[in-house]
Design a protein around this motif. Structure first.
Motif, short mmCIF file in Angstrom:
data_model
loop_
_atom_site.label_atom_id
_atom_site.label_comp_id
_atom_site.label_asym_id
_atom_site.label_seq_id
_atom_site.Cartn_x
_atom_site.Cartn_y
_atom_site.Cartn_z
N HIS A 156 0.83 -1.20 0.00
CA HIS A 156 0.00 0.00 0.00
C HIS A 156 0.87 1.26 0.00
CE1 HIS A 156 -3.42 2.59 0.79
NE2 HIS A 156 -2.78 3.11 1.82
N ARG A 157 1.94 1.24 0.81
CA ARG A 157 2.84 2.39 0.85
C ARG A 157 3.50 2.61 -0.51
NH1 ARG A 157 4.27 0.16 5.94
NH2 ARG A 157 6.17 -0.74 5.04
N LEU A 158 3.90 1.53 -1.15
CA LEU A 158 4.52 1.65 -2.47
C LEU A 158 3.52 2.19 -3.48
CD1 LEU A 158 6.57 -1.68 -2.59
CD2 LEU A 158 7.44 0.64 -2.25
N ALA A 159 2.26 1.75 -3.36
CA ALA A 159 1.23 2.23 -4.28
C ALA A 159 0.97 3.72 -4.09
CB ALA A 159 -0.06 1.44 -4.07
N GLN A 160 1.19 4.20 -2.85
CA GLN A 160 0.99 5.62 -2.56
C GLN A 160 2.20 6.46 -2.96
OE1 GLN A 160 -1.86 7.03 -1.44
NE2 GLN A 160 -2.79 5.00 -1.63
N GLY A 161 3.24 5.79 -3.49
CA GLY A 161 4.40 6.53 -3.96
C GLY A 161 5.45 6.79 -2.91
N GLU A 162 5.33 6.16 -1.74
CA GLU A 162 6.32 6.35 -0.68
C GLU A 162 7.57 5.57 -1.04
OE1 GLU A 162 4.78 5.58 3.16
OE2 GLU A 162 2.96 6.75 2.84
#
Length: 532
Positions: A156-162
């Motif tokens: 989820h964090r990767l999907a949010q661009g973090e």
């Protein structure tokens, strides 16, 4: 929507003026919402805000709001905005620490009118909800995520661009002030400042959102075992009242939000006796059977919630035969508990084993289900076979519970015959029970053999194993004697009890040795019969 710089500057000027506290509080609240990208009120007041460079500003705004509330005897004009602002700010870790001061918390908690009638709460419902939200934020622990949930969170964090490194874990990504040790300190400060009085008032609130927060706060407070005595002193009736406010006539009607306060009550019931938790009135103890049973059965319940609910039911079942019967008769509960014996989680298997053991000891119905007339045929065989298997797992408490159940059940000829039939079919049951006495006994190709070096067993397991064999051999007239002798020899019982009585397996108390001597006497009779 982008706010003009002039508008933000004007809001800051209003937030700093000292003449009108109502305007000042409204200005501060507007700045707080702007800093989080909010342009309107939100019902999600207790969620973590987006990360950004707002922590220092949050601390300053929180200090201003606290100063206003503490320094003004008449807060009616601005208290709603001030509390709402602190609610948003209380998700910031540094603000949590500044709010977790007994002087500050006492000031906030006094805003809640301590009345017992819900009518007295109506005009302060907004403030009450805000204070509860602040307390929930201060006392909230980090979620305990499974490996799968951690992976989903990372995706989820990767999907949010973090761009966090894949090597970073939850500990590194979370704020140090959200560590358990800081949460525990804040929980104790909340209790010292009177949060239990606030929860007592909120227990009769009509707002479902307030009741949900009450459950979360209670669960956070009792997470630390050191706080449970204080919560018990404050009275469990308010927590029970919150639980009863949810519809519970059927499992389908019970909302998932109700599981949180039930779990909190279960934690209290695990570490304290039923009398300490529910008082001397046995009716209160009996009433707790329903919510705990529903927590075990609820489709939304986590493994931890099921574990704690079963542990609480185990304590209730040991309280009295009436409580044990109440637990045993709850619809579908026993079937679910028996299924949980095969769960992947060790603690869930342990709790289900201990609950079944206590129900066998306290409920005639369950005893009959496993070892009596109601437990006849294939059903009884499968249940006893499962208990035999659970008596040979690695987890010691699970083995103690399962073998304890076997020791009780083998007091009936039917259960003894079932164990013997299992031994005759697979030639394992006797060796499993022997292993309770002598851990060096092998099960498998080297059936009945043991290692050269003696291994001392757990006294509880040894006692249970000895009692099982004493009961089985005492019912020899109900068993085919020749085959019984063959299976006894196959399992190496002569060697096991010789080692036990000679002290090769360690020293044990007289109760165990006396029962072992009775078994050895029976074995000697078998040996004589075999020689002839």
């Amino acid at each position: 929507m982008v706010f003009p710089t002039e508008a933000v500057t004007w809001l800051r000027s209003q937030a700093c003026q000292a003449d009108d506290h109502a305007v000042r509080a409204a200005g501060i609240l507007a700045l707080i919402k702007l800093s989080r990208g909010m342009t309107s009120d939100s019902s999600s007041l207790v969620k973590t805000p987006s990360l950004g460079n707002v922590e220092r500003q949050d601390e300053e705004l929180a200090a201003q709001l606290i100063e206003m509330i503490a320094g003004d005897t008449d807060t009616r004009a601005f208290v709603n905005d001030a509390v709402e602002g602190l609610t948003y700010l209380s998700v910031t870790p540094s603000v949590k620490q500044s709010l977790a001061d007994t002087t500050v918390l006492k000031t906030l908690f006094t805003l809640v009118r301590k009345r017992t009638k819900s009518a007295g709460l109506h005009d302060r419902a907004t403030v009450l909800y805000g204070i509860l939200a602040i307390a929930a934020n201060l006392c909230a622990y980090k979620p305990r995520l499974s490996k799968e949930e951690q992976q989903v969170a990372k995706l989820h964090r990767l999907a949010q661009g973090e761009k966090q490194s894949n090597s970073k874990g939850d500990e590194e990504l979370s704020h140090p002030l959200d560590a358990d040790i800081h949460v525990q300190t804040r929980c104790r400060a909340a209790i010292d400042s009177g949060v239990l009085d606030v929860l007592a008032v909120a227990a009769v609130a009509e707002s479902a959102a307030s009741r949900e927060l009450v459950g979360r706060i209670y669960l956070s407070l009792v997470e630390d075992k050191r706080n449970r005595g204080r919560v018990l002193q404050g009275g469990v009736k308010h927590l029970s009242r919150t639980i009863k406010s949810y519809p519970s006539s059927s499992l389908d009607q019970l909302p998932s939000e109700a599981l949180v306060p039930i779990q909190a009550l279960a934690k209290l019931a695990i570490t304290s006796s039923p009398i300490q938790v529910f008082g001397p009135n046995e009716g209160n103890t009996m009433d707790a059977v329903r919510p705990f049973s529903q927590l075990v059965l609820h489709p939304s319940a986590s493994a931890l919630q099921q574990f704690e609910a079963m542990m609480a039911l185990t304590n209730l079942a040991s309280h009295s035969p009436a409580c044990a019967s109440k637990v045993a008769s709850f619809p579908n509960l026993l079937n679910r508990v028996e299924l949980l014996l095969l769960d992947d989680h060790t603690l869930v298997r342990r709790a289900s084993s201990e609950l079944i053991c206590n129900l066998i000891a306290g409920s005639d119905e369950v005893f009959a289900r496993y070892g009596g007339k109601e437990g006849s045929g294939q059903s009884r065989t499968s249940k006893i076979q499962l208990l035999v298997a659970m008596s040979d797992v690695e987890d010691l408490p699970t083995r103690l519970a399962a073998s304890g159940a076997l020791a009780m059940l083998t007091s009936t000829p039917g259960a003894c015959c079932t164990v013997f039939e299992l031994q005759r079919e697979r030639h394992r049951a006797f060796s499993v029970i022997s292993r309770l006495i002598d851990p060096s006994v092998h099960i498998g190709d080297a059936e009945g053999e043991s290692e050269v070096t003696p291994v001392k067993g757990d006294p509880g397991l040894v006692h249970r194993g000895v009692v099982c064999f004493r009961n089985i051999l005492s019912t020899e007239k109900s068993l085919p004697r020749t085959e019984l002798i063959e299976e006894v020899e196959r399992a190496g019982l002569f060697t096991v009890f010789s080692k036990l009585l000679n002290g090769n397996l360690g020293s044990y108390d007289s109760t165990i040795l006396q029962s072992a001597a009775e078994v050895a006497k029976k074995l000697a009779e078998f040996s004589t019969h075999s020689d002839t």
